[in-house]
Design a protein around this motif. Structure first.
Motif, short mmCIF file in Angstrom:
data_model
loop_
_atom_site.label_atom_id
_atom_site.label_comp_id
_atom_site.label_asym_id
_atom_site.label_seq_id
_atom_site.Cartn_x
_atom_site.Cartn_y
_atom_site.Cartn_z
N PHE A 68 0.84 -1.19 0.00
CA PHE A 68 0.00 0.00 0.00
C PHE A 68 0.88 1.25 0.00
O PHE A 68 1.96 1.26 0.62
N THR A 69 0.39 2.30 -0.66
CA THR A 69 1.09 3.58 -0.68
C THR A 69 0.11 4.71 -0.40
O THR A 69 -0.88 4.85 -1.13
N ILE A 70 0.40 5.48 0.62
CA ILE A 70 -0.43 6.63 0.95
C ILE A 70 0.17 7.88 0.34
O ILE A 70 1.40 8.02 0.27
N SER A 71 -0.69 8.79 -0.10
CA SER A 71 -0.21 10.06 -0.65
C SER A 71 -1.30 11.11 -0.47
O SER A 71 -2.43 10.78 -0.12
N ARG A 72 -0.93 12.35 -0.71
CA ARG A 72 -1.90 13.44 -0.56
C ARG A 72 -1.60 14.55 -1.57
O ARG A 72 -0.45 14.72 -2.01
N ASP A 73 -2.64 15.30 -1.88
CA ASP A 73 -2.54 16.48 -2.74
C ASP A 73 -3.14 17.63 -1.95
O ASP A 73 -4.37 17.79 -1.90
N ASN A 74 -2.29 18.41 -1.32
CA ASN A 74 -2.79 19.48 -0.46
C ASN A 74 -3.51 20.58 -1.24
O ASN A 74 -4.42 21.22 -0.73
N ALA A 75 -3.13 20.78 -2.48
CA ALA A 75 -3.77 21.81 -3.30
C ALA A 75 -5.23 21.45 -3.58
O ALA A 75 -6.08 22.34 -3.75
#
Length: 124
Positions: A68-75
């Motif tokens: 599993f890979t977690i990521s985010r796009d704050n914009a």
């Protein structure tokens, strides 16, 4: 209104992949540690993964590490969980969480907001 809404769940065969998304609204997303948890039928909640506010520090449960890979796009105020090599034991309701306090060294993960969840079923 502060809200987390998950999407992307479904039925997948063992070995398959899914990408979960979480849309955050009503609060300053970029300022919070975020994460994913899951709950399988008849079991208690299980922490899956977390990511710091800047997106450059991630942690994973041993059961999902390497898959599993977690990521985010704050914009865009979005949180993601890419899941590969899925197993039947990954079947659960997956939900997005916001942490009011997160510190692995202190073993403290305090959730103050969670979504309704999206169902992931891994079965042939």
């Amino acid at each position: 209104q502060e809200q987390l809404v998950e999407s992307g769940g479904g039925l997948v065969q063992p070995g398959g992949s899914l990408r979960l998304s979480c849309t955050a609204s009503g609060f300053g997303f970029r300022g919070y540690y975020m994460g994913w948890c899951r709950q399988a039928p008849g079991k208690g909640p299980e922490w899956v993964s977390a990511i710091n506010s800047g997106g450059f520090m991630t942690t994973y449960a041993d059961s999902v590490k390497g898959r599993f890979t977690i990521s985010r796009d704050n914009a865009r105020s979005m949180l993601y969980l890419q899941m590969v090599s899925l197993r039947p034991e990954d079947t659960a309701l997956y939900y997005c969480v916001r942490y009011s306090y997160y510190n692995d060294l202190e073993n403290r993960r305090e959730i103050d907001l969670r979504g309704q969840g999206t169902q992931v079923t891994v079965s042939s």
